[in-house]
Design a protein around this motif. Sequence first.
Motif, PDB file in Angstrom:
ATOM      1  N   CYS A 155      52.511  15.247  32.599  1.00  0.00           N
ATOM      2  CA  CYS A 155      53.896  14.787  32.763  1.00  0.00           C
ATOM      3  C   CYS A 155      54.291  14.760  34.234  1.00  0.00           C
ATOM      4  O   CYS A 155      55.066  13.892  34.653  1.00  0.00           O
ATOM      5  N   GLY A 156      53.774  15.714  35.012  1.00  0.00           N
ATOM      6  CA  GLY A 156      54.075  15.735  36.442  1.00  0.00           C
ATOM      7  C   GLY A 156      53.569  14.495  37.161  1.00  0.00           C
ATOM      8  O   GLY A 156      54.187  14.030  38.124  1.00  0.00           O
ATOM      9  N   VAL A 157      52.437  13.956  36.712  1.00  0.00           N
ATOM     10  CA  VAL A 157      51.938  12.695  37.271  1.00  0.00           C
ATOM     11  C   VAL A 157      52.737  11.514  36.725  1.00  0.00           C
ATOM     12  O   VAL A 157      53.152  10.622  37.463  1.00  0.00           O
ATOM     13  N   PHE A 158      52.958  11.521  35.417  1.00  0.00           N
ATOM     14  CA  PHE A 158      53.581  10.377  34.744  1.00  0.00           C
ATOM     15  C   PHE A 158      55.032  10.159  35.169  1.00  0.00           C
ATOM     16  O   PHE A 158      55.446   9.023  35.439  1.00  0.00           O
ATOM     17  N   ASN A 159      55.821  11.219  35.224  1.00  0.00           N
ATOM     18  CA  ASN A 159      57.267  11.067  35.369  1.00  0.00           C
ATOM     19  C   ASN A 159      57.714  10.330  36.623  1.00  0.00           C
ATOM     20  O   ASN A 159      58.532   9.411  36.540  1.00  0.00           O
ATOM     21  N   PRO A 160      57.233  10.696  37.829  1.00  0.00           N
ATOM     22  CA  PRO A 160      57.697   9.948  39.003  1.00  0.00           C
ATOM     23  C   PRO A 160      57.215   8.503  39.016  1.00  0.00           C
ATOM     24  O   PRO A 160      57.917   7.616  39.517  1.00  0.00           O
ATOM     25  N   VAL A 161      56.024   8.244  38.473  1.00  0.00           N
ATOM     26  CA  VAL A 161      55.516   6.873  38.420  1.00  0.00           C
ATOM     27  C   VAL A 161      56.348   6.044  37.453  1.00  0.00           C
ATOM     28  O   VAL A 161      56.744   4.909  37.748  1.00  0.00           O
ATOM     29  N   TYR A 162      56.651   6.608  36.312  1.00  0.00           N
ATOM     30  CA  TYR A 162      57.485   5.925  35.315  1.00  0.00           C
ATOM     31  C   TYR A 162      58.901   5.702  35.838  1.00  0.00           C
ATOM     32  O   TYR A 162      59.472   4.615  35.677  1.00  0.00           O
ATOM     33  N   SER A 163      59.486   6.715  36.471  1.00  0.00           N
ATOM     34  CA  SER A 163      60.846   6.571  37.006  1.00  0.00           C
ATOM     35  C   SER A 163      60.908   5.502  38.085  1.00  0.00           C
ATOM     36  O   SER A 163      61.863   4.721  38.150  1.00  0.00           O
ATOM     37  N   THR A 164      59.887   5.461  38.932  1.00  0.00           N
ATOM     38  CA  THR A 164      59.844   4.452  39.992  1.00  0.00           C
ATOM     39  C   THR A 164      59.703   3.055  39.406  1.00  0.00           C
ATOM     40  O   THR A 164      60.397   2.113  39.807  1.00  0.00           O
ATOM     41  N   CYS A 165      58.819   2.912  38.436  1.00  0.00           N
ATOM     42  CA  CYS A 165      58.632   1.611  37.779  1.00  0.00           C
ATOM     43  C   CYS A 165      59.936   1.150  37.147  1.00  0.00           C
ATOM     44  O   CYS A 165      60.317  -0.023  37.261  1.00  0.00           O
ATOM     45  N   ARG A 166      60.636   2.044  36.513  1.00  0.00           N
ATOM     46  CA  ARG A 166      61.889   1.698  35.849  1.00  0.00           C
ATOM     47  C   ARG A 166      62.950   1.252  36.852  1.00  0.00           C
ATOM     48  O   ARG A 166      63.642   0.246  36.636  1.00  0.00           O
ATOM     49  N   LEU A 167      63.090   1.967  37.960  1.00  0.00           N
ATOM     50  CA  LEU A 167      64.067   1.576  38.975  1.00  0.00           C
ATOM     51  C   LEU A 167      63.684   0.268  39.653  1.00  0.00           C
ATOM     52  O   LEU A 167      64.539  -0.576  39.948  1.00  0.00           O
ATOM     53  N   GLU A 168      62.384   0.076  39.920  1.00  0.00           N
ATOM     54  CA  GLU A 168      61.937  -1.155  40.567  1.00  0.00           C
ATOM     55  C   GLU A 168      62.224  -2.373  39.691  1.00  0.00           C
ATOM     56  O   GLU A 168      62.534  -3.450  40.208  1.00  0.00           O
ATOM     57  N   ARG A 169      62.124  -2.198  38.393  1.00  0.00           N
ATOM     58  CA  ARG A 169      62.268  -3.333  37.502  1.00  0.00           C
ATOM     59  C   ARG A 169      63.712  -3.571  37.068  1.00  0.00           C
ATOM     60  O   ARG A 169      63.976  -4.500  36.310  1.00  0.00           O
ATOM     61  N   THR A 170      64.628  -2.727  37.516  1.00  0.00           N
ATOM     62  CA  THR A 170      66.024  -2.861  37.116  1.00  0.00           C
ATOM     63  C   THR A 170      66.848  -3.375  38.282  1.00  0.00           C
ATOM     64  O   THR A 170      66.841  -2.790  39.367  1.00  0.00           O
ATOM     65  N   ALA A 171      67.553  -4.483  38.069  1.00  0.00           N
ATOM     66  CA  ALA A 171      68.407  -5.048  39.112  1.00  0.00           C
ATOM     67  C   ALA A 171      69.511  -4.067  39.485  1.00  0.00           C
ATOM     68  O   ALA A 171      69.982  -3.285  38.655  1.00  0.00           O
ATOM     69  N   ASN A 172      69.930  -4.127  40.733  1.00  0.00           N
ATOM     70  CA  ASN A 172      70.899  -3.159  41.249  1.00  0.00           C
ATOM     71  C   ASN A 172      72.197  -3.125  40.449  1.00  0.00           C
ATOM     72  O   ASN A 172      72.804  -2.072  40.276  1.00  0.00           O
ATOM     73  N   ASP A 173      72.638  -4.275  39.964  1.00  0.00           N
ATOM     74  CA  ASP A 173      73.917  -4.311  39.244  1.00  0.00           C
ATOM     75  C   ASP A 173      73.754  -3.996  37.758  1.00  0.00           C
ATOM     76  O   ASP A 173      74.675  -4.166  36.972  1.00  0.00           O
ATOM     77  N   ARG A 174      72.568  -3.520  37.370  1.00  0.00           N
ATOM     78  CA  ARG A 174      72.332  -3.151  35.969  1.00  0.00           C
ATOM     79  C   ARG A 174      71.831  -1.712  35.827  1.00  0.00           C
ATOM     80  O   ARG A 174      71.561  -1.271  34.712  1.00  0.00           O
ATOM     81  N   VAL A 175      71.693  -0.975  36.937  1.00  0.00           N
ATOM     82  CA  VAL A 175      71.036   0.332  36.884  1.00  0.00           C
ATOM     83  C   VAL A 175      71.796   1.314  36.000  1.00  0.00           C
ATOM     84  O   VAL A 175      71.218   1.962  35.125  1.00  0.00           O
ATOM     85  N   ALA A 176      73.110   1.453  36.209  1.00  0.00           N
ATOM     86  CA  ALA A 176      73.867   2.446  35.444  1.00  0.00           C
ATOM     87  C   ALA A 176      73.840   2.133  33.955  1.00  0.00           C
ATOM     88  O   ALA A 176      73.654   3.023  33.116  1.00  0.00           O
ATOM     89  N   ARG A 177      74.019   0.859  33.596  1.00  0.00           N
ATOM     90  CA  ARG A 177      74.003   0.492  32.179  1.00  0.00           C
ATOM     91  C   ARG A 177      72.622   0.689  31.562  1.00  0.00           C
ATOM     92  O   ARG A 177      72.497   1.165  30.423  1.00  0.00           O
ATOM     93  N   THR A 178      71.591   0.329  32.319  1.00  0.00           N
ATOM     94  CA  THR A 178      70.229   0.476  31.811  1.00  0.00           C
ATOM     95  C   THR A 178      69.864   1.940  31.623  1.00  0.00           C
ATOM     96  O   THR A 178      69.319   2.337  30.579  1.00  0.00           O
ATOM     97  N   LEU A 179      70.148   2.774  32.631  1.00  0.00           N
ATOM     98  CA  LEU A 179      69.811   4.184  32.526  1.00  0.00           C
ATOM     99  C   LEU A 179      70.655   4.885  31.458  1.00  0.00           C
ATOM    100  O   LEU A 179      70.178   5.814  30.800  1.00  0.00           O
ATOM    101  N   THR A 180      71.896   4.454  31.281  1.00  0.00           N
ATOM    102  CA  THR A 180      72.715   5.026  30.209  1.00  0.00           C
ATOM    103  C   THR A 180      72.126   4.684  28.849  1.00  0.00           C
ATOM    104  O   THR A 180      71.994   5.551  27.973  1.00  0.00           O
ATOM    105  N   ALA A 181      71.773   3.417  28.651  1.00  0.00           N
ATOM    106  CA  ALA A 181      71.160   3.015  27.386  1.00  0.00           C
ATOM    107  C   ALA A 181      69.873   3.787  27.137  1.00  0.00           C
ATOM    108  O   ALA A 181      69.591   4.226  26.007  1.00  0.00           O
TER     109      ALA A 181
END
Length: 414
Positions: free
Chosen positions: A327-353
Motif C-alpha cells: 500500500c505504501g508503494v501503491f497509494n502515492p502512485v494512485y493518488s498522483t494518477c488520479r490528480l493528473e487525470r482530473t481537470a482543475n475545475d473538477r477536483v473537489a467534486r471528483t474527490l468528494t464522489a
Amino acid sequence: MRSGHRLGRRFGWLWGAYGASALGTWLAFGSFELIAIRVLHSGPAEVAVLASVGAAVGAAAAVPLGPWVEFRRKRPVLVAMDLVRFAALLTIPAAFALGALTFVQLLLVSVVVAAADITFRAASGAYLKTLVPAEHLLVAGARFESTAWTTTIIGPPLGGAAIGLLGPVATVVADGVSYLLSALGIRATGGHEPPPERRGAARMRASDLLDGWRYILADRTLRPLFFNTAVFNGLVMAAQPLLAVLMLGRLGFTPWQYGLAFAAPSIGGLLGSRLARPLVTRFGQHRVLVGSGALRALWPLGLAFLGPGTGGLLLVMGVEFGLIFCCGVFNPVYSTCRLERTANDRVARTLTAWAVTTKGATALLTALWGVLGALLGPRTAIALAGVLLLATPLLLPRHTRANPTTTEAAPGHV
C-alpha cells in the motif's frame, strides 16, 4: 529536504498540518471501538454499526458539499473542517467526565467527523494542485504517504500507553487537539487564493451533485481505479472491527499489543512510500500501479489464522507488514494518477464522489461483515473478506491512457 525546499514554504505548512492531524488520528486508532467495547460494553454487531452507520451517514451528508467546495476558496474550507472535527471530538471526553456518554453520541460524532473528513480531503486535493507543479505531485504524494506511515508507527503504541495511564478517552482529546493544530498550520500557509469562477448558473443545481461520478465513470483509467479502491478499502476495513473484537476479546490481547500489531508493520509503509518514485522512474507509472495494487491483495487472508500469544502477534505483524508495504508503494502512485487525470475545475467534486463512494462501500461492507461475524464468527468472516480480496486485482486498469489536455489538467489556481 532539497525536494521539500523546491516545493515551497506554503507546501511545508500544509505538510506540517497534515503531520499533526495524522499523528492525532493514529494516537486515537480504534478509540471509538475501544470505548464502545470497554466502556459501553458493546458487542460485535454494535461495534460494526458504529464503524458502518457513522461512515455511511457522514458520506451521504458530504455529497452536496463537493460542488459547494468546488466553487469556494479551499484554504478557509480546510480550516473550517478541522475546527468542526475539533469541536465534535471534544464532546466525547466532556460527556465521559459527566458520566453521560452513550452509544448514540459516539455514533453522531462519527457522522460529523466522517462528513468533515470527506470535505477536507476533497478541498485538500484541489488546494494541493494550486501549490505544487504537476511534475512534483508524486514527490508531494510520497511525502504525505511517508508522513502517514511514520505517524502510524509511533501513534498506536503511544495511544495504547495513554489509554492505560489516562483512560479510554485520552486519545480522543489528543485527536481533537491535532485538528486544531492542523487548522493553525493551514492558516499559516498564507498566500492569495482567488475565488474560483462559477460556470453557468450562480446557484448550485441538483445535477451538480452527480458531476464527480460522471467525470470518473467517463474516464477509462479513473473508472477501474475507482471500483478497485472502493472494493479493496471496503473489504479491508470491514474486517477491522471483527479483528478488534477477536484480538481484544476472545484472544486476550491488551490495548498496547493491539496498537503494536499495527504500528510496527507500518515501517513497511514508510519503506514503500520512499520506493514509489524510484520504481515509477524505472518501470513506469502503470506497471507500478498494477503490480503493487495486485500484491497488496494477497496478504489479508493470513489474518484468518490468527491465534493467541506471541505467535499470533507475530502473525498479525507479518501480514500487516506485507500489506502496508504494498500500500505504501501503491497509494502515492494512485493518488498522483488520479490528480493528473482530473481537470482543475473538477477536483473537489471528483474527490468528494470518490470518498463518498469509498466510505459508503466501507460502511455497507462493514455492516454486512458485522452480521456475518455474529452468524459465522469473527474468524470465518475475516477469512471470507481475505478470499474476496484476491479478486480485486481484476478491477485494476489494464492500460493508462494519456492525461487530459493541458488546458484541462495543467496545474494552476482553480
